[in-house]
Scaffold this motif. Structure first.
Motif, PDB file in Angstrom:
ATOM      1  N   ASP A 155      10.785   8.693  -5.596  1.00 41.56           N
ATOM      2  CA  ASP A 155      10.233   7.472  -5.058  1.00 41.56           C
ATOM      3  C   ASP A 155      11.118   6.650  -3.940  1.00 41.56           C
ATOM      4  N   ILE A 156      12.412   6.769  -4.280  1.00 42.07           N
ATOM      5  CA  ILE A 156      13.256   6.259  -3.227  1.00 42.07           C
ATOM      6  C   ILE A 156      13.170   6.572  -1.952  1.00 42.07           C
ATOM      7  N   PHE A 157      13.094   8.000  -1.711  1.00 39.80           N
ATOM      8  CA  PHE A 157      13.181   8.640  -0.455  1.00 39.80           C
ATOM      9  C   PHE A 157      11.767   8.533   0.083  1.00 39.80           C
ATOM     10  N   GLY A 158      10.687   8.428  -0.640  1.00 37.51           N
ATOM     11  CA  GLY A 158       9.153   8.658  -0.315  1.00 37.51           C
ATOM     12  C   GLY A 158       9.179   7.010   0.141  1.00 37.51           C
ATOM     13  N   ILE A 185       5.686  -2.955  -8.382  1.00 43.26           N
ATOM     14  CA  ILE A 185       6.686  -1.872  -8.385  1.00 43.26           C
ATOM     15  C   ILE A 185       7.102  -1.507  -9.689  1.00 43.26           C
ATOM     16  N   GLU A 186       7.447  -2.516 -10.745  1.00 45.88           N
ATOM     17  CA  GLU A 186       8.235  -2.157 -11.881  1.00 45.88           C
ATOM     18  C   GLU A 186       7.063  -1.357 -12.850  1.00 45.88           C
ATOM     19  N   SER A 187       5.992  -1.920 -13.114  1.00 47.89           N
ATOM     20  CA  SER A 187       4.909  -1.149 -13.899  1.00 47.89           C
ATOM     21  C   SER A 187       4.537  -0.010 -13.389  1.00 47.89           C
ATOM     22  N   ASP A 188       4.212   0.054 -12.050  1.00 47.38           N
ATOM     23  CA  ASP A 188       3.940   1.185 -11.306  1.00 47.38           C
ATOM     24  C   ASP A 188       4.788   2.500 -11.633  1.00 47.38           C
ATOM     25  N   SER A 198      11.757  -6.377   6.829  1.00 47.82           N
ATOM     26  CA  SER A 198      11.668  -7.639   5.798  1.00 47.82           C
ATOM     27  C   SER A 198      10.097  -7.836   5.377  1.00 47.82           C
ATOM     28  N   LEU A 199       9.145  -7.790   6.504  1.00 48.18           N
ATOM     29  CA  LEU A 199       7.538  -7.766   5.843  1.00 48.18           C
ATOM     30  C   LEU A 199       7.226  -6.846   5.131  1.00 48.18           C
ATOM     31  N   PHE A 200       7.883  -5.554   5.232  1.00 43.94           N
ATOM     32  CA  PHE A 200       7.518  -4.350   4.377  1.00 43.94           C
ATOM     33  C   PHE A 200       7.907  -4.847   2.882  1.00 43.94           C
ATOM     34  N   PHE A 201       9.203  -5.209   2.905  1.00 37.56           N
ATOM     35  CA  PHE A 201       9.789  -5.547   1.412  1.00 37.56           C
ATOM     36  C   PHE A 201       9.282  -6.486   0.924  1.00 37.56           C
ATOM     37  N   GLN A 202       8.740  -7.544   1.768  1.00 34.66           N
ATOM     38  CA  GLN A 202       8.277  -8.840   0.938  1.00 34.66           C
ATOM     39  C   GLN A 202       6.468  -8.397   0.618  1.00 34.66           C
ATOM     40  N   GLY A 203       5.860  -7.704   1.212  1.00 38.77           N
ATOM     41  CA  GLY A 203       4.700  -7.140   0.776  1.00 38.77           C
ATOM     42  C   GLY A 203       4.833  -6.263  -0.548  1.00 38.77           C
ATOM     43  N   LEU A 204       5.771  -5.623  -0.356  1.00 37.24           N
ATOM     44  CA  LEU A 204       6.069  -4.719  -1.624  1.00 37.24           C
ATOM     45  C   LEU A 204       6.365  -5.677  -3.037  1.00 37.24           C
ATOM     46  N   GLU A 205       7.211  -6.654  -2.751  1.00 39.47           N
ATOM     47  CA  GLU A 205       7.550  -7.472  -3.814  1.00 39.47           C
ATOM     48  C   GLU A 205       6.254  -8.490  -4.273  1.00 39.47           C
ATOM     49  N   ILE A 206       5.621  -9.057  -3.094  1.00 36.70           N
ATOM     50  CA  ILE A 206       4.534  -9.997  -3.691  1.00 36.70           C
ATOM     51  C   ILE A 206       3.417  -9.353  -3.928  1.00 36.70           C
ATOM     52  N   TYR A 207       2.834  -8.234  -3.283  1.00 37.71           N
ATOM     53  CA  TYR A 207       1.366  -7.805  -3.635  1.00 37.71           C
ATOM     54  C   TYR A 207       1.422  -6.686  -4.672  1.00 37.71           C
ATOM     55  N   GLY A 208       2.770  -6.068  -4.525  1.00 37.43           N
ATOM     56  CA  GLY A 208       2.990  -4.657  -5.273  1.00 37.43           C
ATOM     57  C   GLY A 208       3.206  -4.943  -6.912  1.00 37.43           C
ATOM     58  N   VAL A 237       0.658  -1.378  -0.164  1.00 38.20           N
ATOM     59  CA  VAL A 237       0.170   0.174  -0.067  1.00 38.20           C
ATOM     60  C   VAL A 237       0.949   1.268  -0.145  1.00 38.20           C
ATOM     61  N   VAL A 238       1.786   1.347   0.875  1.00 41.33           N
ATOM     62  CA  VAL A 238       2.523   2.422   0.851  1.00 41.33           C
ATOM     63  C   VAL A 238       3.403   2.499  -0.258  1.00 41.33           C
ATOM     64  N   GLY A 239       4.163   1.515  -0.881  1.00 47.21           N
ATOM     65  CA  GLY A 239       4.781   1.693  -1.890  1.00 47.21           C
ATOM     66  C   GLY A 239       4.209   1.931  -3.132  1.00 47.21           C
ATOM     67  N   THR A 240       3.121   1.366  -3.370  1.00 44.90           N
ATOM     68  CA  THR A 240       2.177   2.016  -4.541  1.00 44.90           C
ATOM     69  C   THR A 240       1.932   3.484  -4.606  1.00 44.90           C
ATOM     70  N   SER A 241       1.521   3.666  -3.513  1.00 49.92           N
ATOM     71  CA  SER A 241       0.956   5.139  -3.358  1.00 49.92           C
ATOM     72  C   SER A 241       2.198   6.064  -3.583  1.00 49.92           C
ATOM     73  N   VAL A 242       3.332   5.790  -3.210  1.00 53.63           N
ATOM     74  CA  VAL A 242       4.452   6.591  -3.424  1.00 53.63           C
ATOM     75  C   VAL A 242       4.731   6.933  -4.974  1.00 53.63           C
ATOM     76  N   VAL A 243       4.984   5.428  -5.365  1.00 55.78           N
ATOM     77  CA  VAL A 243       5.685   5.479  -6.842  1.00 55.78           C
ATOM     78  C   VAL A 243       4.397   6.054  -7.827  1.00 55.78           C
ATOM     79  N   LEU A 244       3.027   5.661  -7.307  1.00 63.92           N
ATOM     80  CA  LEU A 244       2.052   6.108  -8.562  1.00 63.92           C
ATOM     81  C   LEU A 244       1.647   7.709  -8.335  1.00 63.92           C
ATOM     82  N   GLU A 245       1.760   7.883  -7.044  1.00 65.02           N
ATOM     83  CA  GLU A 245       0.915   9.161  -6.887  1.00 65.02           C
ATOM     84  C   GLU A 245       1.842  10.182  -6.147  1.00 65.02           C
TER      85      GLU A 245
END
Length: 265
Positions: A169-172, A202-205, A190-200, A96-104
């Motif tokens: 994006d990096i600092f956000g 990140i590349e297309s966004d 670790s859970l944060f980045f696992q969720g970003l990798e599994i559910y996000g 949720v956090v990663g997608t909101s940062v890179v998209l918006e």
């Protein structure tokens, strides 16, 4: 009564005229791209001003914007909702956090900050040259003022804005990570980045965010160049043009954000 009806008609005609002059200036700027070698030093100088010198403020604003996003997302998990919070749900917080940062947040915060910093500066510089007749002097010396003033700034923005969005994006994401893990103890790095990798996605966004950055950079610099190039009325006219640049650019960025999101997502 007559003047009451004449006012909106006059505003409409002025708006149509302004739009036509804007697109004509952009057309002339595109035509002068072939002269980039003659203006290479000017382009590099604008890349430094628009890009390199803007990195600190982009880092600062994106970092705290990401922290706000992380706190808000963590708050939704931390409140007593009555639903069981599983490991998978906690991992989803990173997405949720990663997608909101890179998209918006990354593209938008960068664009709005650059509107006030770069847009106002470009308009004031070119507007001052217009009212002090320096642009007329360039024309009398057979210099193309569009190739010298407008094209390098737009081209530099198109080159540097995607890099500023990447930095944002990096600092956000970093700010979101720090704030969310601090505010919500079950969430670890670790859970944060696992969720970003599994559910996000990140590349297309991230690609969508970079495309937004290109459009935002072009809009901000082209509007600033237009307002400055056609400034009139002395010092007060330059101030008015600078204010209009910031207002129109912010509105344009918000509209473009919605249009691009509707098209690309």
């Amino acid at each position: 009564m007559k003047s009451f009806f004449q006012y909106p008609i006059q505003v409409a005609f002025n708006s149509i005229e302004s739009i036509g002059k804007y697109f004509l200036l952009i057309f002339l700027a595109v035509k002068t791209v072939s002269l980039w070698k003659e203006n290479l030093s000017n382009i590099l100088n604008q890349m430094i001003i628009i890009g390199i010198k803007s990195i600190p403020i982009v880092i600062f604003t994106s970092l705290f914007s990401g922290m706000v996003a992380g706190l808000q997302a963590a708050y939704q998990f931390d409140v007593d909702t009555g639903f069981p919070v599983t490991k998978e749900a906690i991992m989803y917080l990173g997405s949720v956090v990663g997608t909101s940062v890179v998209l918006e947040l990354g593209p938008m915060i960068t664009a709005l900050v650059m509107t006030g910093k770069i847009g106002a500066t470009i308009c004031a510089e070119i507007g001052t040259m217009r009212i002090t007749e320096q642009i007329d002097a360039l024309e009398s010396l057979s210099f193309n003022p569009v190739a010298y003033l407008v094209m390098p700034r737009i081209l530099a923005a198109l080159i540097m804005f995607p890099y500023l969005v990447i930095i944002s994006d990096i600092f956000g994401i970093t700010g979101g990570l720090v704030a969310s893990t601090y505010a919500y103890e079950p969430l670890t790095t670790s859970l944060f980045f696992q969720g970003l990798e599994i559910y996000g996605h990140i590349e297309s966004d991230s690609i969508v965010g970079l495309v937004k950055g290109l459009f935002f950079g072009f809009s901000i610099t082209s509007i600033a160049c237009y307002k400055g190039y056609y400034a009139k009325g002395g010092a007060s006219g330059v101030g008015k043009a600078t204010t209009e640049t910031v207002v129109v650019s912010c509105i344009t960025v918000v509209i473009l954000d919605y249009v691009l999101a509707a098209i690309l997502l």
